[in-house]
Design a protein around this motif. Structure first.
Motif, PDB file in Angstrom:
ATOM      1  N   HIS A 178      10.421  -3.739 -70.979  1.00  0.00           N
ATOM      2  CA  HIS A 178      11.114  -3.550 -69.752  1.00  0.00           C
ATOM      3  C   HIS A 178      10.141  -2.935 -68.812  1.00  0.00           C
ATOM      4  O   HIS A 178      10.263  -1.509 -68.825  1.00  0.00           O
ATOM      5  CB  HIS A 178      12.539  -2.794 -69.961  1.00  0.00           C
ATOM      6  CG  HIS A 178      13.397  -3.707 -71.039  1.00  0.00           C
ATOM      7  ND1 HIS A 178      14.057  -4.739 -70.567  1.00  0.00           N
ATOM      8  CD2 HIS A 178      14.020  -3.375 -72.280  1.00  0.00           C
ATOM      9  CE1 HIS A 178      14.634  -5.259 -71.575  1.00  0.00           C
ATOM     10  NE2 HIS A 178      14.676  -4.364 -72.684  1.00  0.00           N
ATOM     11  N   PRO A 179       9.361  -3.238 -68.018  1.00  0.00           N
ATOM     12  CA  PRO A 179       8.688  -2.494 -67.087  1.00  0.00           C
ATOM     13  C   PRO A 179       9.378  -2.073 -65.747  1.00  0.00           C
ATOM     14  O   PRO A 179      10.405  -2.518 -65.418  1.00  0.00           O
ATOM     15  CB  PRO A 179       7.534  -3.488 -66.501  1.00  0.00           C
ATOM     16  CG  PRO A 179       8.278  -4.852 -66.764  1.00  0.00           C
ATOM     17  CD  PRO A 179       9.076  -4.661 -67.635  1.00  0.00           C
ATOM     18  N   THR A 180       9.047  -0.687 -65.271  1.00  0.00           N
ATOM     19  CA  THR A 180       9.427  -0.317 -63.978  1.00  0.00           C
ATOM     20  C   THR A 180       8.266  -0.379 -62.844  1.00  0.00           C
ATOM     21  O   THR A 180       7.157  -0.858 -63.315  1.00  0.00           O
ATOM     22  CB  THR A 180       9.726   1.077 -64.061  1.00  0.00           C
ATOM     23  OG1 THR A 180       8.665   1.792 -64.495  1.00  0.00           O
ATOM     24  CG2 THR A 180      10.742   1.308 -65.215  1.00  0.00           C
ATOM     25  N   PRO A 181       8.564  -0.218 -61.755  1.00  0.00           N
ATOM     26  CA  PRO A 181       7.565  -0.402 -60.705  1.00  0.00           C
ATOM     27  C   PRO A 181       6.510   0.640 -60.945  1.00  0.00           C
ATOM     28  O   PRO A 181       5.198   0.247 -60.814  1.00  0.00           O
ATOM     29  CB  PRO A 181       8.296   0.020 -59.213  1.00  0.00           C
ATOM     30  CG  PRO A 181       9.546  -0.168 -59.494  1.00  0.00           C
ATOM     31  CD  PRO A 181       9.944   0.014 -61.043  1.00  0.00           C
ATOM     32  N   SER A 189      11.657  -7.131 -66.289  1.00  0.00           N
ATOM     33  CA  SER A 189      12.069  -6.174 -65.363  1.00  0.00           C
ATOM     34  C   SER A 189      13.594  -6.055 -65.136  1.00  0.00           C
ATOM     35  O   SER A 189      14.075  -7.210 -65.210  1.00  0.00           O
ATOM     36  CB  SER A 189      11.097  -6.150 -63.834  1.00  0.00           C
ATOM     37  OG  SER A 189      11.500  -7.530 -63.238  1.00  0.00           O
ATOM     38  N   ASP A 190      13.924  -5.178 -64.530  1.00  0.00           N
ATOM     39  CA  ASP A 190      15.300  -4.709 -63.831  1.00  0.00           C
ATOM     40  C   ASP A 190      15.524  -5.736 -62.683  1.00  0.00           C
ATOM     41  O   ASP A 190      15.396  -4.989 -61.496  1.00  0.00           O
ATOM     42  CB  ASP A 190      15.848  -3.626 -64.003  1.00  0.00           C
ATOM     43  CG  ASP A 190      17.312  -3.272 -63.519  1.00  0.00           C
ATOM     44  OD1 ASP A 190      18.049  -4.392 -63.315  1.00  0.00           O
ATOM     45  OD2 ASP A 190      17.747  -1.986 -63.582  1.00  0.00           O
ATOM     46  N   PHE A 214      19.588  -9.839 -62.832  1.00  0.00           N
ATOM     47  CA  PHE A 214      20.131  -9.417 -64.178  1.00  0.00           C
ATOM     48  C   PHE A 214      19.370  -8.446 -64.945  1.00  0.00           C
ATOM     49  O   PHE A 214      18.029  -8.824 -64.443  1.00  0.00           O
ATOM     50  CB  PHE A 214      20.328 -10.750 -64.962  1.00  0.00           C
ATOM     51  CG  PHE A 214      21.136 -11.893 -64.227  1.00  0.00           C
ATOM     52  CD1 PHE A 214      22.339 -11.530 -63.767  1.00  0.00           C
ATOM     53  CD2 PHE A 214      20.663 -13.033 -63.890  1.00  0.00           C
ATOM     54  CE1 PHE A 214      23.316 -12.398 -63.197  1.00  0.00           C
ATOM     55  CE2 PHE A 214      21.367 -14.049 -63.160  1.00  0.00           C
ATOM     56  CZ  PHE A 214      22.641 -13.660 -62.842  1.00  0.00           C
ATOM     57  N   ALA A 215      19.836  -7.680 -65.679  1.00  0.00           N
ATOM     58  CA  ALA A 215      18.922  -6.806 -66.617  1.00  0.00           C
ATOM     59  C   ALA A 215      19.372  -7.333 -68.062  1.00  0.00           C
ATOM     60  O   ALA A 215      20.571  -6.994 -68.149  1.00  0.00           O
ATOM     61  CB  ALA A 215      19.070  -5.506 -66.350  1.00  0.00           C
ATOM     62  N   LEU A 216      18.699  -7.740 -68.635  1.00  0.00           N
ATOM     63  CA  LEU A 216      19.143  -8.414 -70.216  1.00  0.00           C
ATOM     64  C   LEU A 216      18.447  -7.909 -71.186  1.00  0.00           C
ATOM     65  O   LEU A 216      17.054  -7.642 -70.982  1.00  0.00           O
ATOM     66  CB  LEU A 216      19.375  -9.906 -70.066  1.00  0.00           C
ATOM     67  CG  LEU A 216      20.317 -10.245 -68.966  1.00  0.00           C
ATOM     68  CD1 LEU A 216      20.024 -11.583 -68.701  1.00  0.00           C
ATOM     69  CD2 LEU A 216      21.551 -10.083 -69.570  1.00  0.00           C
ATOM     70  N   ALA A 217      18.704  -7.616 -72.515  1.00  0.00           N
ATOM     71  CA  ALA A 217      18.175  -7.385 -73.689  1.00  0.00           C
ATOM     72  C   ALA A 217      17.585  -8.728 -74.362  1.00  0.00           C
ATOM     73  O   ALA A 217      18.141  -9.654 -74.122  1.00  0.00           O
ATOM     74  CB  ALA A 217      18.879  -6.542 -74.626  1.00  0.00           C
ATOM     75  N   GLN A 263      22.439  -0.133 -67.567  1.00  0.00           N
ATOM     76  CA  GLN A 263      22.409  -0.678 -66.419  1.00  0.00           C
ATOM     77  C   GLN A 263      23.636  -1.328 -66.287  1.00  0.00           C
ATOM     78  O   GLN A 263      23.818  -2.253 -66.665  1.00  0.00           O
ATOM     79  CB  GLN A 263      21.192  -1.530 -66.356  1.00  0.00           C
ATOM     80  CG  GLN A 263      21.197  -2.500 -65.103  1.00  0.00           C
ATOM     81  CD  GLN A 263      21.494  -1.729 -63.732  1.00  0.00           C
ATOM     82  OE1 GLN A 263      22.430  -1.293 -63.458  1.00  0.00           O
ATOM     83  NE2 GLN A 263      20.340  -1.945 -63.082  1.00  0.00           N
ATOM     84  N   ASN A 264      24.793  -0.629 -65.472  1.00  0.00           N
ATOM     85  CA  ASN A 264      25.857  -1.201 -65.455  1.00  0.00           C
ATOM     86  C   ASN A 264      26.188  -1.230 -64.079  1.00  0.00           C
ATOM     87  O   ASN A 264      27.546  -1.300 -63.928  1.00  0.00           O
ATOM     88  CB  ASN A 264      27.149  -0.328 -66.366  1.00  0.00           C
ATOM     89  CG  ASN A 264      26.916   0.988 -65.942  1.00  0.00           C
ATOM     90  OD1 ASN A 264      26.437   1.484 -65.100  1.00  0.00           O
ATOM     91  ND2 ASN A 264      27.725   1.935 -66.890  1.00  0.00           N
TER      92      ASN A 264
END
Length: 760
Positions: free
Chosen positions: A526-529, A424-425, A224-227, A214-215
């Protein structure tokens, strides 16, 4: 654009579209993400641990840091490079994001508006000093705006770890003029700074099973999307500063005075907030401006980010809070003198309330602390958030300021759950954290005060947005950067949708179980819709694809109209004679073919062949019609007891015709007002529209005469036009208000201050 319209399987028809399943829209299930919405048996995610040392220069507003990152490749993929986020580059004078937004001159413009147009010559943005591997060998890197790619010396194979070091510095920005979530605020009256240090260290981007790296660039909106990982952070700041941060402080014994240490111990068992640093302490420190330094050390485990506040003008209070499961959490607040009248009374108790409310609806809060910082702002990070809520100089405040502070504290503390834990992202799907969190915020607000004026969550609050022209709207399932009206779309509409699901479509019991299942399944993942949509159906046995289509993939508003109401009564003796007369008319009325056959002299077989003639050839069934009373008595005598009961009930049958003007299918909720003054509420499932998505007719049997009917009486469905919701039609007055427009801090509200008028 209506995304659901692109996948219609029966375009042009009045059915077969809005209730079609989402299989063609959602990504296919796999071993990483199951069809049930749960993580699959081979689910994986990366991990990044940080060891950071940073020094804050209070004279130059500069932050210098060094960090060591241990990156774990838990994916099945070999990696040849890594991507890191350099969010401070968004403030750079050459940042692309500062140039691609439109602008125009207005009659009144503030300094920030002009600065956005004219740009600046400040030396802002990340300065990378060096990047080296564990053997101290320099690594090759490339910076593209807010993203940095590091070339790996050897391929990082699945299951391996890569450890490397970065030295960096940057000049902190004036948050109130340059904008952004972090930076400083200067207080000229006491010549002090409030530092909110956020997005401050180079940090790993997410590498996931559903999109790889995710860049996507940080432009200021999509967050933000973070680990996840563990943090050890040392912060060297002026000796008279107080620091609050993500995690737990490991060296309070060295940092705090004996009196402060005593108060800290008291707060561990107190049921009321205890001031570790009092208002008197803060005012005294504000005049000192120490030149010496102290180092605060914090540890945080299994978090996705780290943020902090540092200043000499802070009151700090704390209180132990027991949440679901009996876990003790330290609820804390940091605030300046101007926020003391509000924050001392409310902030820490709001933190505690939020943790309890969210824990009840999702999962027990897992972290040891939760902090609210007053910074004339609204932004969230693990265990710490920055909020709004300052009083006037005389110590009074308006009710709007109080309510705004209440809402923003609940909202930002609530972000600990979405997306700090249910990760989530945010850069891709803002609604997955902002919308879900705003919905939980609404529940927490109502649990805080039954009369709290929640602005987001109630269905009718989203009506003004949903009635806008289609060319001004976009679906909730739209990337963060492309949303025109971000607040209504990413916050309010998803919150209203979820509230409608809970209160109207699913019911609280089914919804609460499914929502909690989603939260528990995806905590620290990390869930998605699609994971959310599938889980809500999987855990409830409620088919919701029509709802996701309408509310999340579409822009159609809700507008259901009562078009007509007709009353029918069960036919009895007086009607039997009319029935016989109609049958006789049918006998005498010949069809056109019969008339023309006879006029042309057609030879009819039945007339010419007597062998075909019988009793009924000459019988006139209408020649000896019995009286209406005789016919009814004969009919009634043949009825079963159940049929006789139905006839004797003499019910009122009301045939209602509805039209779906808005396009978004929803349940039909009716309030029947009877002539005797009583009322009854009845709900028909949205599935009534499945055979005809535009018009439906339904008959309702009532034992009492109806005086009037009202559609959606409690404003549950966000119907944008209530003028067609009643029978007979009701007059709907319209109003408008004049208001003074002004720019307010993020998360704040405006209103009069009767407290000040009373005091003065």
């Amino acid at each position: 654009m209506d995304l659901s319209a692109q996948t219609d399987r029966n375009p042009g028809s009045n059915h077969g579209n809005k209730f079609e399943q989402l299989e063609t829209i959602l990504p296919s299930p796999n071993s990483y993400r199951s069809a049930s919405g749960a993580p699959g048996p081979n689910y994986w995610q990366q991990r990044a641990d940080y060891e950071i040392s940073a020094t804050l220069n209070d004279e130059t507003q500069r932050l210098d840091g060094s960090e060591t990152i241990s990156y774990y490749n838990n994916s099945p993929d070999p990696l040849t490079y890594l991507w890191l986020q350099l969010d401070e580059n968004q403030h750079s004078k050459n940042a692309e994001s500062a140039k691609f937004d439109g602008s125009k001159i207005q009659e009144k413009m503030g300094m920030k508006q002009l600065q956005d147009i004219m740009g600046h010559n400040l030396d802002l943005g990340n300065h990378i000093v060096s990047i080296k591997d564990a053997t101290n060998k320099a690594l090759t890197y490339t910076i593209n705006e807010t993203m940095m790619r590091i070339e790996l010396p050897v391929t990082l194979l699945p299951g391996q770890k890569f450890r490397f070091h970065i030295n960096w510095w940057y000049n902190l920005s004036n948050r109130l003029t340059t904008g952004g979530r972090g930076g400083y605020e200067y207080f000229p009256d006491d010549d002090n700074y409030l530092y909110t240090i956020t997005q401050w260290y180079p940090r790993m981007a997410v590498y996931s099973d559903f999109q790889g790296w995710q860049n996507k660039q940080f432009t200021g909106r999509g967050e933000f999307a973070l680990a996840f990982g563990n943090f050890k952070v040392s912060l060297n700041v002026p000796a008279d500063h107080i620091v609050g941060a993500t995690g737990e402080c490991a060296n309070y014994a060295e940092i705090l005075t004996a009196e402060q240490s005593k108060r800290w111990q008291q707060s561990q068992i107190s049921k009321e907030p205890v001031e570790i640093v009092t208002l008197s302490d803060a005012k005294k420190t504000m005049q000192q401006h120490s030149k010496s330094k102290k180092t605060w050390v914090f540890h945080a485990e299994n978090v996705r980010d780290f943020a902090l506040v540092s200043s000499r003008r802070l009151v700090w209070d704390a209180m132990a809070t027991n949440i679901e499961g009996g876990k003790k959490v330290m609820a804390m607040s940091y605030y300046g003198p101007e926020a003391y009248p509000l924050y001392r009374r409310y902030s820490t108790k709001l933190v505690a309330h939020t943790l309890k409310s969210y824990s009840k609806h999702t999962f027990p809060y897992p972290y040891p602390t939760a902090i609210s910082v007053e910074a004339s702002n609204g932004m969230e990070y693990p265990m710490i958030c920055f909020n709004y809520g300052r009083a006037e100089k005389d110590g009074t405040y308006s009710e709007a300021t109080k309510n705004g502070m209440t809402g923003v504290i609940i909202h930002e503390v609530g972000h600990n759950f979405f997306p700090m834990i249910v990760n989530s992202d945010e850069r891709q799907w803002s609604w997955m954290d902002e919308g879900l969190n705003t919905f939980c915020q609404f529940m927490a607000e109502q649990e805080w005060d039954n009369h709290y004026p929640s602005q987001r969550g109630p269905a009718h609050k989203i009506v003004d947005y949903m009635k806008l022209p289609k060319n001004e709207l976009e679906p909730i399932m739209t990337n963060s950067e492309n949303i025109v009206r971000f607040g209504p779309n990413a916050y309010a509409k998803p919150a209203s949708a979820l509230n409608i699901l809970r209160e109207t479509v699913m019911g609280r019991q089914l919804f609460d179980y499914a929502f909690k299942t989603y939260a528990k399944r995806w905590a620290f993942k990390h869930p998605t819709p699609s994971d959310f949509f599938r889980t809500m159906e999987d855990a409830s046995a409620v088919d919701l694809d029509w709802f996701w289509r309408g509310w999340f993939y579409g822009t159609d508003p809700v507008d259901i109209s009562i078009d007509s109401v007709k009353l029918f009564r069960v036919a009895q003796s007086a009607d039997t004679e009319s029935l016989n007369n109609r049958k006789k008319e049918e006998r005498d009325r010949q069809n056109i073919s019969s008339i023309r056959n006879k006029s042309e002299g057609q030879k009819f077989t039945l007339e010419s062949d007597s062998s075909l003639q019988d009793f009924y050839t000459t019988y006139d069934r209408f020649a000896s019609t019995p009286s209406a009373k005789q016919a009814y008595d004969e009919l009634y005598s043949k009825l079963s007891p159940e049929e006789k009961k139905l006839y004797d009930s003499n019910n009122y049958l009301y045939q209602l015709s509805f039209s779906n003007i808005g396009g978004c299918v929803m349940p039909i909720i009716l309030e029947w007002i009877y002539t005797d003054g009583t009322t009854e509420t009845e709900k028909i499932s949205a599935y009534i529209w499945r055979m005809n998505e535009q018009n439906v007719t339904k008959v309702f049997a009532k034992t009492k005469e109806v005086k009037s009917i009202r559609l959606d009486p409690y404003r549950e469905t966000a119907d944008i036009d209530e003028s067609n919701n009643s029978w007979p039609r009701e007059y709907q007055p319209s109003r408008f208000e004049l208001f003074k427009q002004q720019t307010l801090p993020r998360g704040s509200t405006e209103g009069g201050n009767p407290m000040q008028r009373k005091v003065n």
